[in-house]
Design a protein around this motif. Structure first.
Motif, PDB file in Angstrom:
ATOM      1  N   MET A   1       0.850  -1.204   0.000  1.00 12.61           N
ATOM      2  CA  MET A   1       0.000   0.000   0.000  1.00 12.61           C
ATOM      3  C   MET A   1       0.885   1.254   0.000  1.00 12.61           C
ATOM      4  N   GLU A   2       0.682   2.108  -1.000  1.00 10.32           N
ATOM      5  CA  GLU A   2       1.573   3.269  -1.130  1.00 10.32           C
ATOM      6  C   GLU A   2       1.035   4.513  -0.425  1.00 10.32           C
ATOM      7  N   ILE A   3      -0.247   4.456  -0.056  1.00 12.77           N
ATOM      8  CA  ILE A   3      -0.808   5.470   0.833  1.00 12.77           C
ATOM      9  C   ILE A   3      -1.437   4.708   1.996  1.00 12.77           C
ATOM     10  N   LEU A   4      -0.966   5.000   3.202  1.00 18.47           N
ATOM     11  CA  LEU A   4      -1.492   4.323   4.379  1.00 18.47           C
ATOM     12  C   LEU A   4      -2.323   5.328   5.167  1.00 18.47           C
ATOM     13  N   THR A   5      -3.479   4.888   5.634  1.00 25.66           N
ATOM     14  CA  THR A   5      -4.262   5.783   6.496  1.00 25.66           C
ATOM     15  C   THR A   5      -4.503   5.088   7.831  1.00 25.66           C
ATOM     16  N   HIS A   6      -4.601   5.903   8.858  1.00 20.50           N
ATOM     17  CA  HIS A   6      -4.804   5.360  10.201  1.00 20.50           C
ATOM     18  C   HIS A   6      -5.596   6.394  10.997  1.00 20.50           C
ATOM     19  N   PHE A   7      -6.701   5.949  11.595  1.00 19.33           N
ATOM     20  CA  PHE A   7      -7.523   6.883  12.363  1.00 19.33           C
ATOM     21  C   PHE A   7      -7.418   6.552  13.846  1.00 19.33           C
ATOM     22  N   GLU A   8      -7.039   7.540  14.636  1.00 22.51           N
ATOM     23  CA  GLU A   8      -6.931   7.327  16.084  1.00 22.51           C
ATOM     24  C   GLU A   8      -7.024   8.673  16.786  1.00 22.51           C
ATOM     25  N   ARG A  18       6.106   5.158  -0.283  1.00 22.78           N
ATOM     26  CA  ARG A  18       6.733   4.547  -1.458  1.00 22.78           C
ATOM     27  C   ARG A  18       8.235   4.894  -1.418  1.00 22.78           C
ATOM     28  N   PRO A  19       8.875   4.497  -0.321  1.00 18.77           N
ATOM     29  CA  PRO A  19      10.239   5.003  -0.088  1.00 18.77           C
ATOM     30  C   PRO A  19      11.241   4.592  -1.155  1.00 18.77           C
ATOM     31  N   ASP A  20      11.041   3.424  -1.821  1.00 21.38           N
ATOM     32  CA  ASP A  20      12.013   3.002  -2.843  1.00 21.38           C
ATOM     33  C   ASP A  20      12.033   3.967  -4.020  1.00 21.38           C
ATOM     34  N   LYS A  21      10.951   4.716  -4.234  1.00 25.82           N
ATOM     35  CA  LYS A  21      10.908   5.740  -5.294  1.00 25.82           C
ATOM     36  C   LYS A  21      10.824   7.130  -4.667  1.00 25.82           C
ATOM     37  N   LYS A  22      11.394   7.254  -3.484  1.00 27.91           N
ATOM     38  CA  LYS A  22      11.446   8.548  -2.779  1.00 27.91           C
ATOM     39  C   LYS A  22      10.066   9.180  -2.629  1.00 27.91           C
ATOM     40  N   ASN A  23       9.069   8.293  -2.428  1.00 26.34           N
ATOM     41  CA  ASN A  23       7.681   8.754  -2.246  1.00 26.34           C
ATOM     42  C   ASN A  23       7.171   9.603  -3.407  1.00 26.34           C
ATOM     43  N   LEU A  25       4.801  10.512  -6.347  1.00 23.59           N
ATOM     44  CA  LEU A  25       3.341  10.322  -6.317  1.00 23.59           C
ATOM     45  C   LEU A  25       2.789   9.937  -7.687  1.00 23.59           C
ATOM     46  N   THR A  26       1.969   8.914  -7.701  1.00 26.52           N
ATOM     47  CA  THR A  26       1.334   8.439  -8.935  1.00 26.52           C
ATOM     48  C   THR A  26      -0.154   8.781  -8.897  1.00 26.52           C
ATOM     49  N   VAL A  27      -0.788   8.556 -10.040  1.00 24.59           N
ATOM     50  CA  VAL A  27      -2.235   8.771 -10.150  1.00 24.59           C
ATOM     51  C   VAL A  27      -2.992   7.987  -9.070  1.00 24.59           C
ATOM     52  N   ALA A  28      -2.579   6.730  -8.862  1.00 19.73           N
ATOM     53  CA  ALA A  28      -3.266   5.900  -7.865  1.00 19.73           C
ATOM     54  C   ALA A  28      -3.107   6.509  -6.470  1.00 19.73           C
ATOM     55  N   MET A  29      -1.938   7.065  -6.204  1.00 18.64           N
ATOM     56  CA  MET A  29      -1.696   7.646  -4.869  1.00 18.64           C
ATOM     57  C   MET A  29      -2.497   8.938  -4.676  1.00 18.64           C
ATOM     58  N   PRO A  55      11.002   9.153   7.640  1.00 13.82           N
ATOM     59  CA  PRO A  55      12.022  10.035   8.233  1.00 13.82           C
ATOM     60  C   PRO A  55      13.058  10.514   7.211  1.00 13.82           C
ATOM     61  N   GLN A  56      13.287   9.737   6.130  1.00 14.01           N
ATOM     62  CA  GLN A  56      14.302  10.141   5.135  1.00 14.01           C
ATOM     63  C   GLN A  56      13.699  10.862   3.938  1.00 14.01           C
ATOM     64  N   VAL A  57      12.394  10.795   3.766  1.00 14.16           N
ATOM     65  CA  VAL A  57      11.812  11.434   2.583  1.00 14.16           C
ATOM     66  C   VAL A  57      10.336  11.755   2.819  1.00 14.16           C
ATOM     67  N   PHE A  58       9.976  12.992   2.468  1.00 12.79           N
ATOM     68  CA  PHE A  58       8.552  13.336   2.487  1.00 12.79           C
ATOM     69  C   PHE A  58       7.956  12.944   1.134  1.00 12.79           C
ATOM     70  N   SER A  59       8.370  13.623   0.070  1.00 13.21           N
ATOM     71  CA  SER A  59       7.950  13.213  -1.278  1.00 13.21           C
ATOM     72  C   SER A  59       8.814  13.898  -2.324  1.00 13.21           C
ATOM     73  N   SER A  60       9.228  13.125  -3.330  1.00 18.16           N
ATOM     74  CA  SER A  60      10.008  13.696  -4.447  1.00 18.16           C
ATOM     75  C   SER A  60       9.088  14.251  -5.528  1.00 18.16           C
ATOM     76  N   GLY A  61       7.807  14.424  -5.190  1.00 20.98           N
ATOM     77  CA  GLY A  61       6.898  15.064  -6.139  1.00 20.98           C
ATOM     78  C   GLY A  61       6.241  14.065  -7.070  1.00 20.98           C
ATOM     79  N   ASN A  62       5.694  14.593  -8.139  1.00 19.24           N
ATOM     80  CA  ASN A  62       5.000  13.709  -9.090  1.00 19.24           C
ATOM     81  C   ASN A  62       5.979  12.686  -9.655  1.00 19.24           C
TER      82      ASN A  62
END
Ligand code: COA
Length: 254
Positions: A1-8, A18-23, A25-29, A55-62
């Motif tokens: 799962m490339e987008i995880l959600t958690h409610f608490e 999606r850390p292997d691709k530096k987060n 973002l794809t259409v699905a995400m 901790p190492q990456v927020f997102s490398s963009g599209n």
């Protein structure tokens, strides 16, 4: 799962995963992030949203490959639906950032209310370098928030800048010690979740309503240019260069 959600504890967390691709973002995400934001909007139990990466990456963009396979063609594209959802959200959005926050990984933060960045966060707006134009109304919000000349430096040169600079420019709430950004963001989200929800929503509305129509119009205009520019030979060269891990050559374009 490339987008995880958690409610608490009344907080909906959205993690870009999606850390292997530096987060990147794809259409699905985008589709999943827009759905999570819309769920937060309609579920009275959600009082704050918290967006974070790793901790190492927020997102490398599209995702640059996804730009080619699923290019945005109009306003019903998932990236635009995500931008509408985040820019019109009525509940508070907190973000924790560290590592690269590039392209939409940075511009989405303009629509978050409280942004906590670890000392190693590196922001970048490389749209022009990729022969693209800014999105998320950043071409209007950045000059407005930080002044035209600072915005021109960030958007024209497209070079990385540090969390300290982002803080100095007023783009983030706080620079935390490296690794403390998620803790600080969670603490802020918990405080927000304990506030009177209607008063908080109204305060956000009052702060944003003056700009809401202009933001929507700018996003739409940026989107039209973005879609057209994506078809251009300049972009083909920029993307090919990224793929081949070389510097692009724009010397033949006028
Ligand atoms: N789209 C698609 N793939 C991306 C990506 C993106 N935006 N960002 C990173 N990746 C991929 C790389 O291609 C690489 O894939 P591979 O392992 O299959 O070769 C992997 O993620 C790791 O990236 P890498 O460049 O090796 O890591 P790094 O630590 O040296 O650099 C970045 C990290 C984020 C600085 C660098 O990847 C980068 O500049 N990415 C492009 C950012 C960008 O221009 N975004 C578009 C904004 S509109």
């Amino acid at each position: 799962m490339e987008i995880l959600t958690h409610f608490e504890d009344h907080i909906l967390r959205i993690q870009i995963n999606r850390p292997d691709k530096k987060n990147a973002l794809t259409v699905a995400m985008y589709t999943e992030m827009a759905a999570a934001l819309n769920q937060a909007e309609h579920d009275p139990a959600v009082r704050a949203v918290l967006i974070h990466g790793h901790p190492q990456v927020f997102s490398s963009g599209n995702d640059l490959q996804d730009f080619i396979t699923h290019p945005p063609t109009g306003e019903d594209h998932p990236v635009f639906k995500f931008l509408v959802a985040i820019s019109t959200a009525t509940k508070p959005i907190v973000a924790a950032v560290n590592g690269p926050a590039i392209g939409i990984g940075m511009t989405m933060l303009l629509h978050c209310d409280l942004v906590y960045a670890g000392a190693n966060a590196r922001f970048q707006l490389p749209f022009v370098n990729l022969a693209l134009v800014p999105e998320a109304a950043s071409s209007m919000l950045l000059p407005m928030h930080i002044g035209y000349h600072r915005a021109a430096e960030l958007l024209f040169l497209g070079e990385p800048f540090t969390a300290a600079v982002a803080h100095q420019f007023g783009l983030i709430a706080e620079v935390t010690a490296d690794g403390d950004e998620l803790r600080s963001a969670t603490a802020a989200a918990s405080k927000l979740a304990a506030k009177p929800p209607a008063a908080l929503r109204l305060t956000k509305l009052l702060m944003k309503k003056g700009m809401a129509a202009a933001v929507a119009k700018q996003m739409s205009e940026e989107g039209s240019h973005f879609v057209r520019q994506l078809q251009s030979p300049e972009v083909a060269e920029a993307f090919q260069a990224f793929h081949e891990k070389r510097a692009p050559d724009f010397s033949k374009f006028s």
